[in-house]
Design an enzyme around this catalytic site. Structure first.
Site, PDB file in Angstrom:
ATOM      1  N   ARG A  55      38.430  47.340  38.004  1.00  0.00           N
ATOM      2  CA  ARG A  55      38.356  46.801  39.440  1.00  0.00           C
ATOM      3  C   ARG A  55      37.622  47.530  40.321  1.00  0.00           C
ATOM      4  NH1 ARG A  55      41.702  42.544  39.656  1.00  0.00           N
ATOM      5  NH2 ARG A  55      41.508  42.448  41.875  1.00  0.00           N
ATOM      6  N   HIS A  99      38.169  42.634  52.795  1.00  0.00           N
ATOM      7  CA  HIS A  99      39.307  42.470  53.373  1.00  0.00           C
ATOM      8  C   HIS A  99      39.758  43.555  54.449  1.00  0.00           C
ATOM      9  CE1 HIS A  99      40.407  40.021  49.677  1.00  0.00           C
ATOM     10  NE2 HIS A  99      39.829  40.898  49.154  1.00  0.00           N
ATOM     11  N   CYS A 153      35.948  37.325  49.545  1.00  0.00           N
ATOM     12  CA  CYS A 153      36.349  37.480  48.391  1.00  0.00           C
ATOM     13  C   CYS A 153      36.402  36.533  47.255  1.00  0.00           C
ATOM     14  CB  CYS A 153      37.461  38.631  48.288  1.00  0.00           C
ATOM     15  SG  CYS A 153      37.519  39.646  46.685  1.00  0.00           S
TER      16      CYS A 153
END
Ligand code: GLN
EC number: 6.3.5.13
Length: 246
Positions: free
Chosen positions: A135, A198, A101
């Site tokens: 997002r 993640h 990320c």
């Protein structure tokens, strides 16, 4: 002699990049997975850390770094630039690297954040990233020929676009991945695996962990002798992850 007492087949030095500022949503777990799988394969692991301002350690076999807030990325950018030539040389020499990320974004040319701040990257990956107001958040499943299905969790404002010199890591079947326009996730180049995911990534994706280990050990010792690993718990985690809602 019990297997635990067997002689070590070698030592692998893992460098975690910027754990103080770039380590969110459990990314630290990636280091723990590498350490444990190395032990199961019969190798010792040494875990090193590099934070902004530290001297860069010599003799590193695997580099690994996690995600971060935009503010964390600003904190590390100068140190990252001052180590850019060293990191590029390590990458070009075949050192396996995992960039998640926020660090994935800064391995590219730049990250222009949602407020217009341009954080320069080190250009090891032919990518650029543009922050948006929305997002991209949620569970992801992405298909890769190299690693099978990849499971993880994304949360990023940056949307990443790949140039011709990198290939996608995987094709998204659930979630967004690199950006909301295309269906690919992450990037592959040299022995670098870069991903938005993640979770942390490696516990549910041991094929990626073993790729990093195999490349590191082969590069250092000329060959890799894998151990026999019972991955039934990882398989269970993968099945649960696949059934999770977006
Ligand atoms: N700050 C970056 C973004 O929002 C990276 C986020 C992350 O590492 N999860 O895009």
């Amino acid at each position: 002699m019990s297997p635990d007492a067997a002689a070590s087949k070698g030592t692998v030095r893992i460098l975690q990049l910027y754990p103080r500022d770039m380590n969110i949503y459990g990314d630290w777990g990636n280091v723990l997975v590498l350490k444990q799988r190395l032990a199961w394969h019969g190798y010792d692991a040494v875990i090193l850390e590099h934070n902004a301002g530290d001297d860069f350690p010599a003799d590193v076999d695997i580099l690994i770094g996690g995600g971060g807030q935009d503010s964390g990325q600003v904190v590390i950018q100068q140190d990252l630039q001052s180590n850019a030539a060293r990191l590029r040389a390590l990458a070009e020499d075949g050192t396996p690297m995992l960039a998640i990320c926020g660090l994935y974004q800064l391995f590219g040319r730049f990250f222009k954040t949602h407020d217009g701040t341009v954080i320069p990257g080190i250009g090891i990956l032919d990518i650029e990233t543009h922050g948006g107001d929305a997002r991209l958040i949620g569970n992801v499943v992405a298909r890769s020929e190299e690693f099978g299905d990849i499971h993880g969790y994304e949360n990023h404002s940056g949307q990443t676009f790949l140039g011709p010199d990198v290939r996608p890591l995987a094709t998204v079947s659930k979630g967004e991945g690199n950006n909301a326009k295309e269906d690919h996730e992450g990037a592959r180049h040299l022995n670098i695996v870069a991903s938005y995911l993640h979770g942390s990534l490696l516990p549910k994706n041991p094929a990626i962990a073993d790729f990093l280990i195999r490349e590191a050990v082969t590069r250092k010792y000329g060959s890799f002798e894998p151990g026999t690993i019972d991955d039934s718990i990882a398989e269970l985690a993968r099945r649960h992850a696949a059934a999770r809602p977006r």
